[in-house]
Design an enzyme around this catalytic site. Structure first.
Site, short mmCIF file in Angstrom:
data_model
loop_
_atom_site.label_atom_id
_atom_site.label_comp_id
_atom_site.label_asym_id
_atom_site.label_seq_id
_atom_site.Cartn_x
_atom_site.Cartn_y
_atom_site.Cartn_z
N LYS A 1 0.83 -1.21 0.00
CA LYS A 1 0.00 0.00 0.00
C LYS A 1 0.86 1.26 0.00
O LYS A 1 0.62 2.19 -0.77
CB LYS A 1 -0.93 0.01 1.21
N VAL B 1 -6.24 -8.18 4.56
CA VAL B 1 -5.84 -9.58 4.73
C VAL B 1 -7.10 -10.37 5.05
O VAL B 1 -7.92 -9.94 5.87
CB VAL B 1 -4.80 -9.73 5.85
N SER C 1 -12.61 -16.69 6.44
CA SER C 1 -12.64 -16.64 4.97
C SER C 1 -11.57 -17.55 4.36
O SER C 1 -11.80 -18.19 3.33
CB SER C 1 -12.42 -15.20 4.49
N GLU D 1 -2.73 -10.88 -4.14
CA GLU D 1 -3.52 -10.58 -5.33
C GLU D 1 -3.71 -9.07 -5.43
O GLU D 1 -4.15 -8.43 -4.47
CB GLU D 1 -4.88 -11.26 -5.27
N ASN E 1 -15.79 -1.31 -9.36
CA ASN E 1 -15.70 -1.60 -7.93
C ASN E 1 -17.06 -1.50 -7.25
O ASN E 1 -17.40 -2.31 -6.40
CB ASN E 1 -14.71 -0.65 -7.26
N THR F 1 -18.70 -4.70 -5.39
CA THR F 1 -19.02 -4.63 -3.96
C THR F 1 -20.45 -5.07 -3.70
O THR F 1 -20.73 -5.82 -2.75
CB THR F 1 -18.81 -3.19 -3.44
N ILE F 2 -21.37 -4.61 -4.55
CA ILE F 2 -22.77 -5.01 -4.42
C ILE F 2 -22.93 -6.51 -4.65
O ILE F 2 -23.63 -7.21 -3.91
CB ILE F 2 -23.66 -4.23 -5.41
#
Length: 267
Positions: A21, A47, A52, A140, A149, A153-154
């Site tokens: 970043k 992360v 997940s 990734e 995006n 996101t939706i």
């Protein structure tokens, strides 16, 4: 679930995300300084949570001892761009970097998914320095426009709600929304030059205004109160007229006044 220390397992990924970043945000700043425009709008990173990681490992049949190679997006970076062309520019910049290794790429923009999902994915190997030495971790990097995006996101939220089994009606409406988002990107690309010119003009105006006001404050610091007040009145007048050329001239006049004040203070 195995008895591993998950905090220790995820720590190198946390480090990779933070370092990437910083590096990509620095790249954005440098490009802006060199070209007055950066293809990177902003950068985020995350992360995966332990839950997940475990869910994805189960879905992909990845054994517990192969998580580091079997799941490539434990560390995730997302780069937002204004235009589709910017995505390919950013991907090219990442390919030439010497501080990471490209493993492979997936172009979901040219070859978008049946769901309508569009994005550009790059799997990279990034070296982090740990207390035990260097460790290479997979990450990734997703590169997409703001419209892509928003849609993604939706879709992610809906898939979470419906456990990856979207009703047909919702799936069709999502596809239509994806096409609308792509049309928006296409329209924005067609007036790219006009948009960029407007943004550069706005930024130039903002920089001049900030400099003038900062320099007026410097005059107060040098006790040139009358001069500072006069310049402030002149600034107010030019600001009301939106006279950028006049503001630039005013900036030069204030700089000369500061120079005189400094010389006076040294003598």
């Amino acid at each position: 679930m195995d008895g591993r220390d998950w905090n220790l397992f995820l720590q190198p990924y946390e480090q990779a995300v933070e370092e990437l970043k910083v590096k990509l945000k620095t790249l954005r700043v440098e490009l802006k300084m060199r070209e007055a425009y950066a293809p990177i709008e902003f950068v985020t990173g995350r992360v995966k949570k332990v839950s997940s990681v475990l869910e994805k490992a189960k879905r992909l049949n990845v054994p517990p001892d192969q998580l580091e190679t079997g799941i490539e997006d434990i560390a995730g970076i997302r780069i937002m761009c204004q235009f589709v062309d910017d995505i390919h520019r950013v991907a090219g910049l990442i390919r030439t970097r010497k501080d990471l290794s490209l493993v492979y790429e997936k172009d979901y923009i040219t070859n978008y998914k049946d769901s309508g999902y569009r994005s550009y994915h790059m799997i990279v190997e990034y070296p982090v320095q740990t207390a035990l030495g260097q460790k290479n971790v997979l990450a990734e990097i997703q590169i997409r426009t703001l419209a892509m995006n928003f849609w993604a996101t939706i879709e992610h939220s809906l898939n979470y709600k419906y456990k990856e089994s979207l009703p047909d009606e919702v799936r069709e409406r999502l596809k239509k929304a994806a096409e609308a988002a792509f049309q928006l990107d296409t329209e924005m690309s067609s007036i790219r030059h006009e948009i960029l010119d407007a943004q550069v003009d706005f930024e130039e105006r903002s920089n001049v205004v900030s400099k003038v006001l900062g320099d007026i404050q410097d005059l107060y610091f040098y006790h040139r109160i009358r001069e500072a007040a006069q310049f402030q009145l002149k600034f107010n007048e030019l600001w009301e007229k939106e006279d950028l050329f006049g503001l630039k001239q005013l900036s030069s006049e204030i700089q000369n006044a500061i120079h005189r004040a400094k010389k006076s203070g040294q003598s």
